[in-house]
Design a protein around this motif. Sequence first.
Motif, PDB file in Angstrom:
ATOM      1  N   THR A 139      -5.354  12.086  11.394  1.00 26.89           N
ATOM      2  CA  THR A 139      -4.277  13.167  11.635  1.00 26.89           C
ATOM      3  C   THR A 139      -4.708  14.386  11.924  1.00 26.89           C
ATOM      4  N   LEU A 140      -4.294  15.043  13.115  1.00 32.24           N
ATOM      5  CA  LEU A 140      -4.987  16.289  13.415  1.00 32.24           C
ATOM      6  C   LEU A 140      -3.930  17.497  12.832  1.00 32.24           C
ATOM      7  N   THR A 141      -4.652  18.649  13.120  1.00 30.60           N
ATOM      8  CA  THR A 141      -3.918  19.885  12.583  1.00 30.60           C
ATOM      9  C   THR A 141      -2.919  20.470  13.776  1.00 30.60           C
ATOM     10  N   VAL A 142      -2.406  19.744  14.739  1.00 31.50           N
ATOM     11  CA  VAL A 142      -1.521  20.152  15.545  1.00 31.50           C
ATOM     12  C   VAL A 142      -0.039  19.215  15.319  1.00 31.50           C
TER      13      VAL A 142
ATOM     14  N   LEU B  69       0.829  15.227  19.810  1.00 28.04           N
ATOM     15  CA  LEU B  69      -0.373  15.028  20.498  1.00 28.04           C
ATOM     16  C   LEU B  69      -0.037  14.124  21.822  1.00 28.04           C
ATOM     17  N   ASP B  70      -0.349  14.654  23.041  1.00 29.15           N
ATOM     18  CA  ASP B  70       0.005  14.206  24.150  1.00 29.15           C
ATOM     19  C   ASP B  70      -0.637  12.489  24.061  1.00 29.15           C
ATOM     20  N   ASN B  71       0.000  11.598  24.603  1.00 24.05           N
ATOM     21  CA  ASN B  71      -0.319  10.198  24.634  1.00 24.05           C
ATOM     22  C   ASN B  71      -1.911   9.878  25.359  1.00 24.05           C
ATOM     23  N   ARG B  72      -1.972  10.802  26.398  1.00 22.43           N
ATOM     24  CA  ARG B  72      -3.296  10.749  27.005  1.00 22.43           C
ATOM     25  C   ARG B  72      -4.335  10.818  26.102  1.00 22.43           C
ATOM     26  N   ALA B  73      -4.151  11.698  24.871  1.00 24.33           N
ATOM     27  CA  ALA B  73      -5.378  12.186  24.034  1.00 24.33           C
ATOM     28  C   ALA B  73      -5.408  11.425  22.909  1.00 24.33           C
TER      29      ALA B  73
ATOM     30  N   ARG C 226     -15.213   0.265  18.539  1.00 21.42           N
ATOM     31  CA  ARG C 226     -14.800   1.172  17.855  1.00 21.42           C
ATOM     32  C   ARG C 226     -13.646   2.178  18.460  1.00 21.42           C
ATOM     33  N   VAL C 227     -12.566   2.080  17.746  1.00 23.15           N
ATOM     34  CA  VAL C 227     -11.235   2.908  18.250  1.00 23.15           C
ATOM     35  C   VAL C 227     -10.761   3.683  17.264  1.00 23.15           C
ATOM     36  N   VAL C 228     -10.517   4.878  17.861  1.00 23.45           N
ATOM     37  CA  VAL C 228     -10.063   6.074  16.906  1.00 23.45           C
ATOM     38  C   VAL C 228      -8.754   6.459  17.705  1.00 23.45           C
ATOM     39  N   LEU C 229      -7.438   6.490  16.723  1.00 21.75           N
ATOM     40  CA  LEU C 229      -6.268   6.894  17.265  1.00 21.75           C
ATOM     41  C   LEU C 229      -5.867   8.023  16.436  1.00 21.75           C
ATOM     42  N   ARG C 230      -5.441   9.189  17.262  1.00 24.90           N
ATOM     43  CA  ARG C 230      -5.320  10.338  16.686  1.00 24.90           C
ATOM     44  C   ARG C 230      -3.607  10.654  16.904  1.00 24.90           C
ATOM     45  N   PHE C 231      -3.048  11.349  15.652  1.00 22.43           N
ATOM     46  CA  PHE C 231      -1.766  11.567  15.587  1.00 22.43           C
ATOM     47  C   PHE C 231      -1.644  13.071  15.054  1.00 22.43           C
TER      48      PHE C 231
ATOM     49  N   VAL D 190       0.736   2.227  14.718  1.00 21.42           N
ATOM     50  CA  VAL D 190      -0.328   1.755  15.314  1.00 21.42           C
ATOM     51  C   VAL D 190      -0.349   0.680  16.254  1.00 21.42           C
ATOM     52  N   PRO D 191       0.431  -0.402  16.054  1.00 20.50           N
ATOM     53  CA  PRO D 191       0.776  -1.523  16.918  1.00 20.50           C
ATOM     54  C   PRO D 191       1.034  -0.769  18.548  1.00 20.50           C
ATOM     55  N   GLN D 192       1.829   0.055  18.454  1.00 19.83           N
ATOM     56  CA  GLN D 192       2.604   0.688  19.757  1.00 19.83           C
ATOM     57  C   GLN D 192       1.292   1.195  20.457  1.00 19.83           C
ATOM     58  N   ALA D 193       0.384   2.110  19.906  1.00 15.20           N
ATOM     59  CA  ALA D 193      -0.748   2.731  20.337  1.00 15.20           C
ATOM     60  C   ALA D 193      -1.609   1.884  20.919  1.00 15.20           C
ATOM     61  N   LEU D 194      -1.871   0.962  20.075  1.00 12.82           N
ATOM     62  CA  LEU D 194      -3.011  -0.121  20.361  1.00 12.82           C
ATOM     63  C   LEU D 194      -2.534  -0.793  21.871  1.00 12.82           C
ATOM     64  N   MET D 195      -1.344  -1.137  21.927  1.00 13.84           N
ATOM     65  CA  MET D 195      -0.794  -1.779  23.306  1.00 13.84           C
ATOM     66  C   MET D 195      -0.879  -0.954  24.505  1.00 13.84           C
ATOM     67  N   ARG D 196      -1.107   0.485  24.231  1.00 11.64           N
ATOM     68  CA  ARG D 196      -1.429   1.451  25.303  1.00 11.64           C
ATOM     69  C   ARG D 196      -2.884   1.518  25.724  1.00 11.64           C
ATOM     70  N   LEU D 197      -3.849   0.899  24.833  1.00 15.40           N
ATOM     71  CA  LEU D 197      -5.308   0.986  24.984  1.00 15.40           C
ATOM     72  C   LEU D 197      -5.872   0.720  26.428  1.00 15.40           C
ATOM     73  N   ALA D 198      -4.900  -0.274  27.152  1.00 17.12           N
ATOM     74  CA  ALA D 198      -5.298  -0.517  28.416  1.00 17.12           C
ATOM     75  C   ALA D 198      -5.123   0.433  29.394  1.00 17.12           C
ATOM     76  N   ASP D 199      -4.352   1.520  29.147  1.00 19.53           N
ATOM     77  CA  ASP D 199      -4.206   2.670  30.212  1.00 19.53           C
ATOM     78  C   ASP D 199      -5.684   3.610  30.227  1.00 19.53           C
TER      79      ASP D 199
END
Length: 616
Positions: free
Chosen positions: A505-508, A511-515, A528-533, A541-550
């Motif tokens: 979890t960031l202090t903003v 977060l844009d989906n591209r980051a 090793r995968v880091v997801l930021r929100f 998390v499942p929705q964000a992981l589905m976008r890893l292909a991008d």
Amino acid sequence: MALMVGAIGVVFGDIGTSPLYTLKEAFSPHYHLQPTHDTVLGLLSMVFWSMMIVVSIKYVAIIMRADNDGEGGIMALMTLAKRSLPRDGRSAYIVGLLGIFGASLFFGDSMITPAISVLSAFEGLKVAAPQLESFIVPGSLLLLVALFVTQRFGTEKVGKVFGPIMILWFLALAVIGVINIMDNPHVLNALNPYWGLKFSAKHFFEAIFVLGAVVLSVTGGEALYADMGHFGARPIRHSWYYFVLPCLVMNYMGQGALLLKDPTAVDNPFYKAVPEWALFPMIALATCATVIASQAVITGAFSVARQAMQLGYVPRMRIQHTSKDTIGQIYIPAINWILMFAVIMLVLTFRSSSGLASAYGVSVSGTMLIDTLLLAIVARASWGKLKYIVLPLCALFLVVDVSFLVANGVKFFDGAWVPVAIGITVFTFLRTWRRGRELLSAEIQKEGIQLDVFLPGLMLSPPTRVPGTAIFMTAQRGVVPHALLHNLKHNKVLHDRNIFLTVETLTVPFLDNRARAKVDEIGDDFYRVVLRFGFMETPDVPQALMRLADCSSICVDPMDTTYFASRENIEASRHKGMSFWRDKLFMVMHRNAAPATSFFRIPGNRLVELGSTVQI
């Protein structure tokens, strides 16, 4: 214009209902003041200039410039202040404590505001129909219980009528004020600060103490900044300067004009300023306005709780989204029922708005003082030449805030201890959870095996591979997850593809989906995968992981994926970590916290949880 209407309906509910009880409290027997000519003008002048200095200048003109990617509120201001200081320095630590204590005081405000607002609206029955006085407390309780019970349905539909009702409320305030001002236009002299200064000079000690009532006129000022992210700064500024402020000033002046004409109206100047034929409609409108004010502060409590949850100060709780279109509309059952219980106890204990007024000001003035200190830090570090204007103003704000705090502190044994006790209790819970999580993470890190050492050794004699993707949830990036070790020990298999997933979890706020994701390939189909929100987002998390292909070569099929997570069992120790009682408190909080997997929206039918015992 649409944003202004929405802002009037949501943002100004708290400060907009202050005329119900501010002057009434100022002339309560507690302060030993009589409604003489000079006293009335002096108090009105203090109320007017408090609104100008605290709300118009401090919050609307200055603090609303300190936004964190468009978001406001004490948590956002704390984040900006910490960002301007050395990351691990003592000053950043102290700023963090200030921000969390301010948020703790806000929860106290969230409990007192519904109680005092609804009670003050129902107290109009004493003026309109004295025989109904015994119905004030039961009626207030029924309305408040109904308000909390209906929270789970969301405010989207009701919110559409909030704006028009509050516009009608403010117009009614203005009309009532003008009617009474016409009987005694001399009251407008109170706009001159001379009368406030004269009153302060003549009644020095009384003036200091009566600030505890004057501060009620600016309660809700912090809400303007906190709700900035929902409506934007310009609609809130325009609504305040051109509509809300003039309506409030006219009503206060109208109440003062009535007191100059009829000093016996001092027991309830708001309702006695209303024409007799309009009393019952005004009581109904005031009840609607106080419900809206209560709704706004309850919704604010949900929002602050979610921010604190994301920043690691509050245990994870179940969050329900009540709108398909607006992510900010949420419902947190645990917070809702805690608030309801506290509000009911406050109403039953104090039984009148005058009793609660003694308790109300401390949390508000404490939060405002912390806002001033954080603003000074942000302005000094980030505002360039503007700081030479803002910092001297911060000195003025500091004098006003300290004066309000001292005036309310005098009423400590009359009820002001309540928000202080609530704030200290909430602060203790928040800091215990944060510190407990740090100790837990340190113990796991200390006892863990380094991933870069473990994997090469494992692949020298690899276990049987099975089809599918395994995702191992871990808060420590470089350490082998306990769930992987247990899986290898008991099941003796390894999936074709293995992902070590960390959620940050960031202090903003957003977060844009591209980051959103960072992917590192370790080798042998390990990643090793880091997801930021952002702290205003609800992690999916499942929705964000589905976008890893991008952004990588990984394509996660939800139906071919198994999540592995560790569930730690905490044991308290007397010889390390926190005090033993805080260790015990953390154990209880950890046991009752919602699982991370539920918070991150991990589907239960794809989840395997493996336990481990950790001593702190």
